[in-house]
Design an enzyme around this catalytic site. Structure first.
Site, short mmCIF file in Angstrom:
data_model
loop_
_atom_site.label_atom_id
_atom_site.label_comp_id
_atom_site.label_asym_id
_atom_site.label_seq_id
_atom_site.Cartn_x
_atom_site.Cartn_y
_atom_site.Cartn_z
CG HIS A 1 29.08 21.99 -28.14
ND1 HIS A 1 29.03 20.94 -27.23
CD2 HIS A 1 30.13 22.77 -27.74
CE1 HIS A 1 29.99 21.09 -26.34
NE2 HIS A 1 30.68 22.18 -26.61
CG HIS B 1 33.25 24.34 -28.31
ND1 HIS B 1 32.63 24.84 -27.18
CD2 HIS B 1 33.40 25.40 -29.16
CE1 HIS B 1 32.42 26.14 -27.34
NE2 HIS B 1 32.87 26.50 -28.54
CG ASP C 1 35.96 20.26 -25.23
OD1 ASP C 1 35.55 21.06 -26.11
OD2 ASP C 1 35.50 20.24 -24.08
CG HIS C 2 32.14 18.41 -26.50
ND1 HIS C 2 31.20 17.87 -25.65
CD2 HIS C 2 32.83 19.32 -25.77
CE1 HIS C 2 31.29 18.45 -24.46
NE2 HIS C 2 32.27 19.33 -24.51
CG HIS D 1 28.33 25.73 -24.67
ND1 HIS D 1 29.00 25.96 -23.49
CD2 HIS D 1 29.26 25.14 -25.49
CE1 HIS D 1 30.25 25.56 -23.61
NE2 HIS D 1 30.44 25.06 -24.82
CG ASP E 1 30.44 21.74 -22.86
OD1 ASP E 1 30.37 20.53 -22.59
OD2 ASP E 1 31.48 22.23 -23.32
CG HIS F 1 32.50 19.32 -19.47
ND1 HIS F 1 32.83 20.64 -19.30
CD2 HIS F 1 32.76 19.05 -20.78
CE1 HIS F 1 33.24 21.15 -20.46
NE2 HIS F 1 33.21 20.19 -21.36
ZN LIG Z 1 31.96 23.46 -25.33
#
Ligand SMILES: [Zn+2]
Length: 305
Positions: free
Chosen positions: A62, A64, A66-67, A141, A211, A269
């Site tokens: 996804h 975001h 941090d990914h 998510h 997530d 995570h």
């Molecule tokens: Zn996320």
């Protein structure tokens, strides 16, 4: 190891001195496939001795930061080396558009081909060859998100060297024997396959879920996998925060593992709010009877077990 996963990062959105943002590398028969690419992924690859030139696929769950934010840096570094070949980025459309425009500015020419495979939120096969299938399934998510499931194809039987020599089987037959055919000698005599071969190794599977909030539909999608990586951002002490933020607790990860009937659960995570990972395994063990592993940077897990 023919099939393994390296954990490069298993912290959540805010990095800590203990954990990097999310990134893992699945290795299957020497081909590397990255799952998510948080900042610092390229440094972790170096630390963990994973070669850039063997990276063939990147799967982004996804969009975001941090990914995702490690990807421009990683690809820019790879562009400094004459790696050749093709790297396929499997990603939601918005992420692909964003990455394409960043790469156009940073380095419009790379010595390798970058291909984009647009992920849709529903279940789909995104990679399929004679050894492995990779498929996506929906996660739950705050933005569209998918998990990834890696299923090895059934493997070939092992030739019994002594038996084939004894029966004078020619080399031309070996592939057919590995696939399970009975041997037919030139004089028409038939020899049963199991007298010439030993059983194949088991085909193994791995699923990645991060997530996501707790949802039994995730368990359906990962039913029967050998190893399940499931996010556990929180412990039950912050249960009321988990679902509104699109995350799970360790106990909920354990429930998914139990519902799915997996053999082994890996947690990661972790929220920055915790200063130890140990309670995560203990909490997941209250809802899942199998082995629970807490991920950490540098961990390599054999997925063929
Ligand atoms: Zn996320």
């Amino acid at each position: 190891m023919d099939f393994s996963v390296d954990i490069l990062g298993c912290g959540s959105a805010t990095p800590t001195v203990r954990h990097q943002p999310t990134c893992q590398v699945v290795s299957h028969r020497r081909r590397l496939m990255m799952i998510d690419c948080g900042e610092g992924a390229q440094l972790q690859m170096r630390r963990q001795r994973l070669q850039f030139g063997r990276l063939r696929h990147v799967f982004i769950s996804h969009i975001h930061g941090d990914h995702f934010l490690g990807l421009p840096g990683l690809l820019s570094t790879m562009a400094l080396h004459d790696t050749g070949g093709t790297v396929t980025i499997h990603c939601f459309r918005r992420g692909a558009e964003l990455l394409r425009s960043i790469m156009n500015v940073l380095c419009s020419e790379t010595p390798f081909q970058i291909e984009y495979d647009i992920i849709e939120p529903e279940r789909a096969v995104i990679l399929d060859d004679d050894a492995l299938t990779v498929s996506t399934f929906p996660l739950y998510h705050r933005v569209p998100a998918v998990g990834f499931r890696f299923d090895e194809k059934p493997k070939l039987r092992h030739i019994d060297g002594e038996a084939v020599r004894f029966h004078g089987v020619s080399n031309a037959w070996m592939e057919r024997l590995r696939r399970g055919e009975d041997y037919v000698a030139p004089d028409g005599t038939v020899i049963a396959n199991d007298r010439l071969t030993r059983p194949a190794d088991r085909a193994c599977s791995y699923a990645y879920c991060s997530d996501t909030m707790f949802d039994p539909r995730v368990a359906e999608a990962v039913a029967g996998v050998d190893t399940l990586y499931h996010e556990s951002t929180y412990l039950d002490d912050r249960l009321e925060k988990a679902a509104p933020r699109g995350h799970s607790t360790a106990a909920q990860a354990g429930r998914i593992a139990t519902l799915a009937g997996v053999r082994r659960l890996v947690l990661g995570h972790y929220s920055k709010s915790y200063d130890s990972d140990e309670p995560f395994a203990a909490e997941a063990a209250t809802t899942f009877a199998g082995p629970v592993i807490t991920a950490h940077e540098g961990l390599r897990l054999d997925l063929d077990f």
